[in-house]
Enzyme design. Structure first.
Site, PDB file in Angstrom:
ATOM      1  N   ASP A  69       0.803  -1.215   0.000  1.00 36.40           N
ATOM      2  CA  ASP A  69       0.000   0.000   0.000  1.00 36.40           C
ATOM      3  C   ASP A  69       0.835   1.264   0.000  1.00 36.40           C
ATOM      4  O   ASP A  69       0.354   2.327   0.391  1.00 36.40           O
ATOM      5  CB  ASP A  69      -0.922  -0.002   1.216  1.00 36.40           C
ATOM      6  CG  ASP A  69      -0.144  -0.099   2.530  1.00 36.40           C
ATOM      7  OD1 ASP A  69       0.782  -0.934   2.609  1.00 36.40           O
ATOM      8  OD2 ASP A  69      -0.456   0.648   3.473  1.00 36.40           O
ATOM      9  N   LYS A 181      -6.596  -0.247   6.497  1.00 34.87           N
ATOM     10  CA  LYS A 181      -5.388   0.005   7.291  1.00 34.87           C
ATOM     11  C   LYS A 181      -5.232   1.499   7.531  1.00 34.87           C
ATOM     12  O   LYS A 181      -5.477   2.316   6.634  1.00 34.87           O
ATOM     13  CB  LYS A 181      -4.166  -0.525   6.556  1.00 34.87           C
ATOM     14  CG  LYS A 181      -2.843  -0.165   7.245  1.00 34.87           C
ATOM     15  CD  LYS A 181      -1.670  -0.228   6.284  1.00 34.87           C
ATOM     16  CE  LYS A 181      -0.492   0.526   6.838  1.00 34.87           C
ATOM     17  NZ  LYS A 181       0.666   0.518   5.946  1.00 34.87           N
ATOM     18  N   GLU A 221      -3.032   0.062  13.766  1.00 31.75           N
ATOM     19  CA  GLU A 221      -1.566   0.108  13.650  1.00 31.75           C
ATOM     20  C   GLU A 221      -0.958   1.376  14.258  1.00 31.75           C
ATOM     21  O   GLU A 221      -0.752   2.368  13.567  1.00 31.75           O
ATOM     22  CB  GLU A 221      -1.140   0.009  12.179  1.00 31.75           C
ATOM     23  CG  GLU A 221       0.371   0.028  11.984  1.00 31.75           C
ATOM     24  CD  GLU A 221       0.794   0.042  10.526  1.00 31.75           C
ATOM     25  OE1 GLU A 221       2.004   0.056  10.269  1.00 31.75           O
ATOM     26  OE2 GLU A 221      -0.084   0.040   9.639  1.00 31.75           O
ATOM     27  N   GLU A 223       2.345   2.365  14.995  1.00 35.65           N
ATOM     28  CA  GLU A 223       3.725   1.896  14.832  1.00 35.65           C
ATOM     29  C   GLU A 223       4.664   2.648  15.761  1.00 35.65           C
ATOM     30  O   GLU A 223       4.769   3.878  15.698  1.00 35.65           O
ATOM     31  CB  GLU A 223       4.198   2.069  13.389  1.00 35.65           C
ATOM     32  CG  GLU A 223       5.644   1.614  13.200  1.00 35.65           C
ATOM     33  CD  GLU A 223       6.129   1.690  11.759  1.00 35.65           C
ATOM     34  OE1 GLU A 223       7.321   1.450  11.534  1.00 35.65           O
ATOM     35  OE2 GLU A 223       5.312   1.992  10.869  1.00 35.65           O
ATOM     36  N   LYS A 263      -1.786  -4.499  14.007  1.00 31.76           N
ATOM     37  CA  LYS A 263      -0.515  -4.490  13.294  1.00 31.76           C
ATOM     38  C   LYS A 263       0.509  -3.743  14.150  1.00 31.76           C
ATOM     39  O   LYS A 263       0.828  -2.586  13.884  1.00 31.76           O
ATOM     40  CB  LYS A 263      -0.657  -3.847  11.916  1.00 31.76           C
ATOM     41  CG  LYS A 263       0.621  -3.936  11.081  1.00 31.76           C
ATOM     42  CD  LYS A 263       0.407  -3.508   9.640  1.00 31.76           C
ATOM     43  CE  LYS A 263       1.723  -3.594   8.871  1.00 31.76           C
ATOM     44  NZ  LYS A 263       1.578  -3.294   7.431  1.00 31.76           N
ATOM     45  N   SER A 332       2.447  -8.882   8.515  1.00 29.93           N
ATOM     46  CA  SER A 332       1.911  -7.936   7.542  1.00 29.93           C
ATOM     47  C   SER A 332       3.103  -7.123   7.065  1.00 29.93           C
ATOM     48  O   SER A 332       3.326  -5.996   7.506  1.00 29.93           O
ATOM     49  CB  SER A 332       0.839  -7.035   8.167  1.00 29.93           C
ATOM     50  OG  SER A 332       0.364  -6.097   7.216  1.00 29.93           O
ATOM     51  N   TYR A 394       5.409   6.324   4.543  1.00 29.57           N
ATOM     52  CA  TYR A 394       4.823   5.637   3.403  1.00 29.57           C
ATOM     53  C   TYR A 394       4.400   6.654   2.360  1.00 29.57           C
ATOM     54  O   TYR A 394       3.584   7.480   2.597  1.00 29.57           O
ATOM     55  CB  TYR A 394       3.586   4.844   3.871  1.00 29.57           C
ATOM     56  CG  TYR A 394       3.926   3.422   4.248  1.00 29.57           C
ATOM     57  CD1 TYR A 394       3.658   2.375   3.384  1.00 29.57           C
ATOM     58  CD2 TYR A 394       4.527   3.134   5.464  1.00 29.57           C
ATOM     59  CE1 TYR A 394       3.970   1.064   3.719  1.00 29.57           C
ATOM     60  CE2 TYR A 394       4.849   1.834   5.816  1.00 29.57           C
ATOM     61  CZ  TYR A 394       4.561   0.804   4.940  1.00 29.57           C
ATOM     62  OH  TYR A 394       4.883  -0.483   5.274  1.00 29.57           O
TER      63      TYR A 394
END
Length: 394
Positions: A69, A181, A221, A223, A263, A332, A394
């Site tokens: 993604d 997500k 998620e 992170e 995640k 993932s 990302y």
């Protein structure tokens, strides 16, 4: 009686007299239960059965998620690393290589897509989502709008994208996506501040509730970035704080725990910490975190690789599956599945088959790790190289 009125009256009355008056007034305002309209939060359950079914399908034995993604800009950086221009045609070619890998569904149960890919077709005219579905892989979609500076914080970030999310998730469901997500990040070197942790947890909870209302299983998620020189104990301390707040807000927003996936980052030392941790220690600390914070009703824990090498991420996952867990503990991965693929492909059509075989090697390795049966024997040296990028986005 308002707080201000009560205070002013209390100033002119004795303590016992003031307290007695408040008790009488409070009792007078409390009607019998049968005359009250109780304000009880009731969650719409239109998609509950489907959400649980989808989450269980993704969290199936020996399978995990392919995260593909990356935004068009980040995908462009990946393509640039092999000398390709960032064009839609080149992005299509690479993504088609991934989703069209024969036998991928044996090891991969879900694929997270960028919006462009969700609406994209292969050069043969087949929709990417249909190619995945036919392979037994559930299509997912990245729904956040990226990180921006968090005002009032210690140079930390917050994740935007809640505006218009209900209509977007409804459209994504119609297009064939069945899970979503949302990635937000926590920086240990920058605090983390209470503001940043609260903002991250609340944003994830709102996103999760909205996604479920529109039929998408939300991947939760937060992170915890590898950036920093802190030790593994500090990572555990921060992770416990973050996940405590995340689950508090998930509950406050009436999110169905059986219809979500997590995640998380693995609990490791910071990337710049001189004291590294063996897979057994990473497993011990990470499972300690999960057992302390994650209800067993959550069907799947799908770890992100976070810049670990392909082999390191697989070894750590394998170590966590040496004994039964209350949840499906799997992967993932983005870079930890794709790094070797890109370098094998090199943008050349004649290398597609070899690149797809490379993807299967990594997918199978992580499938074995999910089952606790992986061995790093025979792994290529390239797969052992770390991929940490400071401040990665990302």
């Amino acid at each position: 009686m308002s707080a201000g009125v009560a205070f002013s009256q209390g100033m002119s009355l004795g303590k016992s007299e003031f307290a007695g008056k408040l008790v009488k007034q409070s009792a007078a305002t409390i009607a019998p239960a049968k005359f009250q309209n109780a304000a009880v939060s009731v969650r719409a359950a239109g998609y509950d059965e489907e959400l649980v079914k989808t989450a269980k399908k993704i969290a199936s034995p020996g399978r995990g998620i392919l995260a593909m993604d990356e935004s068009n800009a980040t995908c462009g950086l990946r393509l640039a690393s092999i000398g390709l221009e960032n064009t839609e045609v080149n992005r299509q070619a690479y993504r088609q290589l991934l989703v069209g890998t024969p036998g991928l569904g044996e090891y991969v149960s879900g694929a997270i897509l960028f919006e462009e890919t969700l609406y994209q077709s292969t050069t043969d005219g087949n929709k990417m989502v249909d190619v995945l579905t036919q392979a037994g892989i559930v299509p997912g979609i990245k729904v956040d709008k990226g990180l921006v500076p968090l005002a009032g914080s210690n140079n930390e970030s917050w994740c935007q994208g809640l505006d218009g999310l209900a209509s977007r998730t409804a459209a994504y469901y119609k297009q064939g996506a069945r899970f979503a997500k949302w990635r937000t990040v926590i920086s240990i070197p920058n605090g983390p501040s209470e503001l940043a942790v609260t903002e991250a947890a609340w944003g994830l909870a709102r996103y999760a509730a909205i996604s479920q209302d529109n039929g998408l299983v939300p991947i939760v998620e937060p992170e915890i970035l590898l950036d920093g020189s802190h030790g593994i104990d500090r990572t555990l301390e921060v992770a416990q704080k973050v996940w405590s707040k995340v689950f508090f807000f998930l509950a406050e927003n009436n999110v169905l725990f059986e219809g979500i996936l997590l995640k998380p980052s693995m609990v490791t030392p910071g990337a710049e910490c001189p004291e590294r941790a063996a897979p057994e220690k990473v497993a011990e600390y990470t499972l300690t975190l999960l057992k302390r914070r994650v209800p067993p009703s959550v069907p799947g824990i799908m770890f992100l690789s976070g810049g670990q090498s392909e082999v390191e991420a697989t070894l750590n996952l394998n170590a966590m599956n040496q004994s039964p867990n209350p949840w499906h503990v799997s992967f993932s991965y983005a870079r930890a599945l794709q790094n070797s693929v890109l370098k094998t492909w090199k943008g050349q059509p004649e290398n597609v088959e070899a690149a797809q075989k490379s993807l299967l090697v990594r997918a199978k390795a992580n499938s074995l790790a999910q089952l606790g049966k992986y061995s790093a024997e025979g792994e290529a040296e390239e797969a052992k190289k770390g991929m940490f990028v400071k401040g990665y986005t990302y």
